[in-house]
Design a protein around this motif. Structure first.
Motif, PDB file in Angstrom:
ATOM      1  N   ILE A 187      41.271  47.744  49.078  1.00  0.00           N
ATOM      2  CA  ILE A 187      42.611  47.192  49.317  1.00  0.00           C
ATOM      3  C   ILE A 187      43.604  47.651  48.257  1.00  0.00           C
ATOM      4  O   ILE A 187      44.716  48.069  48.572  1.00  0.00           O
ATOM      5  N   MET A 188      43.202  47.574  46.993  1.00  0.00           N
ATOM      6  CA  MET A 188      44.144  47.789  45.890  1.00  0.00           C
ATOM      7  C   MET A 188      44.074  49.183  45.275  1.00  0.00           C
ATOM      8  O   MET A 188      44.917  49.550  44.460  1.00  0.00           O
ATOM      9  N   HIS A 189      43.041  49.981  45.632  1.00  0.00           N
ATOM     10  CA  HIS A 189      42.879  51.345  45.119  1.00  0.00           C
ATOM     11  C   HIS A 189      42.727  51.369  43.596  1.00  0.00           C
ATOM     12  O   HIS A 189      43.188  52.292  42.925  1.00  0.00           O
ATOM     13  N   LYS A 190      42.088  50.329  43.066  1.00  0.00           N
ATOM     14  CA  LYS A 190      41.803  50.273  41.632  1.00  0.00           C
ATOM     15  C   LYS A 190      40.735  49.213  41.405  1.00  0.00           C
ATOM     16  O   LYS A 190      40.425  48.425  42.291  1.00  0.00           O
ATOM     17  N   GLY A 191      40.177  49.213  40.189  1.00  0.00           N
ATOM     18  CA  GLY A 191      39.202  48.186  39.860  1.00  0.00           C
ATOM     19  C   GLY A 191      39.891  46.881  39.508  1.00  0.00           C
ATOM     20  O   GLY A 191      41.068  46.847  39.143  1.00  0.00           O
ATOM     21  N   PHE A 192      39.148  45.777  39.625  1.00  0.00           N
ATOM     22  CA  PHE A 192      39.711  44.468  39.321  1.00  0.00           C
ATOM     23  C   PHE A 192      39.665  44.194  37.822  1.00  0.00           C
ATOM     24  O   PHE A 192      38.661  44.415  37.166  1.00  0.00           O
ATOM     25  N   ASP A 193      40.755  43.684  37.276  1.00  0.00           N
ATOM     26  CA  ASP A 193      40.868  43.396  35.853  1.00  0.00           C
ATOM     27  C   ASP A 193      41.120  41.910  35.670  1.00  0.00           C
ATOM     28  O   ASP A 193      42.165  41.401  36.073  1.00  0.00           O
ATOM     29  N   LEU A 194      40.172  41.194  35.108  1.00  0.00           N
ATOM     30  CA  LEU A 194      40.334  39.765  34.903  1.00  0.00           C
ATOM     31  C   LEU A 194      41.413  39.520  33.860  1.00  0.00           C
ATOM     32  O   LEU A 194      41.367  40.074  32.764  1.00  0.00           O
ATOM     33  N   PRO A 195      42.424  38.701  34.166  1.00  0.00           N
ATOM     34  CA  PRO A 195      43.535  38.484  33.214  1.00  0.00           C
ATOM     35  C   PRO A 195      43.052  37.919  31.888  1.00  0.00           C
ATOM     36  O   PRO A 195      42.116  37.110  31.844  1.00  0.00           O
ATOM     37  N   GLU A 196      43.705  38.312  30.809  1.00  0.00           N
ATOM     38  CA  GLU A 196      43.331  37.855  29.478  1.00  0.00           C
ATOM     39  C   GLU A 196      43.470  36.341  29.346  1.00  0.00           C
ATOM     40  O   GLU A 196      42.707  35.699  28.628  1.00  0.00           O
ATOM     41  N   LYS A 292      39.124  23.752  40.510  1.00  0.00           N
ATOM     42  CA  LYS A 292      40.456  24.070  40.001  1.00  0.00           C
ATOM     43  C   LYS A 292      40.696  25.540  40.287  1.00  0.00           C
ATOM     44  O   LYS A 292      39.898  26.396  39.895  1.00  0.00           O
ATOM     45  N   VAL A 293      41.765  25.827  40.999  1.00  0.00           N
ATOM     46  CA  VAL A 293      41.978  27.203  41.457  1.00  0.00           C
ATOM     47  C   VAL A 293      43.096  27.883  40.657  1.00  0.00           C
ATOM     48  O   VAL A 293      44.152  27.304  40.401  1.00  0.00           O
ATOM     49  N   SER A 294      42.808  29.093  40.233  1.00  0.00           N
ATOM     50  CA  SER A 294      43.811  29.982  39.630  1.00  0.00           C
ATOM     51  C   SER A 294      43.979  31.168  40.551  1.00  0.00           C
ATOM     52  O   SER A 294      42.996  31.710  41.057  1.00  0.00           O
ATOM     53  N   VAL A 295      45.213  31.576  40.778  1.00  0.00           N
ATOM     54  CA  VAL A 295      45.495  32.678  41.694  1.00  0.00           C
ATOM     55  C   VAL A 295      45.992  33.885  40.906  1.00  0.00           C
ATOM     56  O   VAL A 295      46.930  33.760  40.103  1.00  0.00           O
ATOM     57  N   PHE A 296      45.345  35.037  41.118  1.00  0.00           N
ATOM     58  CA  PHE A 296      45.762  36.284  40.509  1.00  0.00           C
ATOM     59  C   PHE A 296      46.440  37.116  41.602  1.00  0.00           C
ATOM     60  O   PHE A 296      45.750  37.725  42.428  1.00  0.00           O
ATOM     61  N   PRO A 297      47.773  37.138  41.644  1.00  0.00           N
ATOM     62  CA  PRO A 297      48.467  37.820  42.736  1.00  0.00           C
ATOM     63  C   PRO A 297      48.241  39.329  42.706  1.00  0.00           C
ATOM     64  O   PRO A 297      48.159  39.939  41.630  1.00  0.00           O
ATOM     65  N   ALA A 298      48.141  39.937  43.875  1.00  0.00           N
ATOM     66  CA  ALA A 298      47.975  41.383  43.959  1.00  0.00           C
ATOM     67  C   ALA A 298      49.192  42.103  43.389  1.00  0.00           C
ATOM     68  O   ALA A 298      49.087  43.234  42.908  1.00  0.00           O
ATOM     69  N   SER A 299      50.343  41.447  43.447  1.00  0.00           N
ATOM     70  CA  SER A 299      51.588  42.076  43.000  1.00  0.00           C
ATOM     71  C   SER A 299      51.768  42.041  41.491  1.00  0.00           C
ATOM     72  O   SER A 299      52.684  42.654  40.947  1.00  0.00           O
ATOM     73  N   ALA A 300      50.893  41.301  40.793  1.00  0.00           N
ATOM     74  CA  ALA A 300      51.045  41.157  39.334  1.00  0.00           C
ATOM     75  C   ALA A 300      50.716  42.465  38.625  1.00  0.00           C
ATOM     76  O   ALA A 300      49.902  43.257  39.066  1.00  0.00           O
TER      77      ALA A 300
END
Length: 300
Positions: A187-196, A292-300
């Motif tokens: 979908i994103m054409h890159k690897g997933f990076d967990l936010p700091e 408890k849900v945290s959302v990491f937007p694709a647009s970030a």
């Protein structure tokens, strides 16, 4: 009737309410003896899944697909009223099935989990070790089949194709499904990076929002996470946003093949959270019945 007949079935409200699907009477009458050799039908779908669904033969011209695996099949592909299924009979109760939505277009099938443990879809638990700045992460894949672990070095943060998920010291384990990495990169054409900033202190499950998933009326938690951290005695769970200002009470439906389904207000949760394709939701199990849900937007 020809050797490998085809037919289609439009999904009606009664099919959803009664949780079964009748085969056309002409087909049932012609193949009732052959279908009665076994009490299950094997449904092969375009994503590679094969579903062993219970057959119920009421009369010579009345044969139904029903049971817990049929319910799992319906939920897995988000089958609803107005959609239709095209069946191609392959003999000995084997069917090839294509699924079409209400636009008359074939659906995008969910990617198949690559391996299984008995009848439970295998998950991959990714334990991210503590990292020093600019050093590559280490991903440990727990193989439930052979009870072994395989450690793989991945490129460091910021690399083009590297998966750089990790947790820092004293943080909880993060669980993802086997196809998470492949689906995210597609979908994103890159690897997933967990936010700091994300530092979970409780077991956490990552869910990727796909177009197919956004059309579903439920969220699915894989068996690996459910069995280790939740158990099977819950009827409801609550999802809260990260700052605690919103919450959604969900009905829990247990799948016979493993894992659980969050339903009832799942659509409200997706709408209120403005979820889009490529977004990642981190569900942190802060209590046995509370995420408890945290959302990491694709647009970030």
């Amino acid at each position: 009737m020809k050797k490998n007949p085809q037919f289609f079935k439009i999904i009606l409200p009664s099919n959803i309410n009664e949780k079964k699907l009748g085969l056309p009477p002409l087909f049932a009458r012609s193949f009732s003896d052959e279908c009665s050799i076994v009490d299950v039908a094997r449904l092969s779908v375009g994503d590679g899944h094969i579903w062993k669904v219970s057959l119920e033969k009421v009369e010579a011209n009345k044969i139904f697909l029903h049971g817990s695996v049929w319910n799992d099949f319906v939920q897995h592909y988000s089958i609803n009223v107005g959609q239709f299924l095209v069946f191609k009979y392959k003999g000995r109760s084997n069917f090839q099935i294509s699924i079409f939505d209400t636009t008359a277009c074939e659906i995008d099938y969910p990617m198949k989990t690559r391996s299984k443990v008995v009848k439970i879809k295998r998950g991959v638990k990714m334990i991210m070790n503590s990292l020093r700045k600019n050093k590559p992460s280490k991903v440990e894949i727990i193989d439930l089949v052979n009870n072994t672990s395989i450690s793989k070095k991945k490129p460091g943060r910021g690399t083009k194709n590297g998966l750089t998920m990790f947790t820092r010291s004293k943080e909880a384990e993060i669980t993802v499904s086997q196809n998470f990495v492949e689906a995210y990169q597609k979908i994103m054409h890159k690897g997933f990076d967990l936010p700091e900033w994300f530092k979970p202190t409780h077991p956490t499950y990552l869910m990727l929002m796909t177009n197919n998933g956004l059309r579903r009326r439920y969220g699915f938690v894989i068996a690996l996470f459910e069995r280790k951290y939740i158990g099977r005695d819950l009827e409801h769970m609550t999802i809260k946003n990260v700052d605690g200002t919103r919450e959604w009470s969900m009905k829990v439906v247990w799948r016979a093949s493993g894992g659980l389904v969050l339903s009832t207000r799942w659509i409200n949760f997706m709408r209120d959270s403005d979820l889009k394709e490529g977004d990642v939701c981190a569900f942190e199990l802060v209590e046995k019945d509370v995420f408890k849900v945290s959302v990491f937007p694709a647009s970030a």
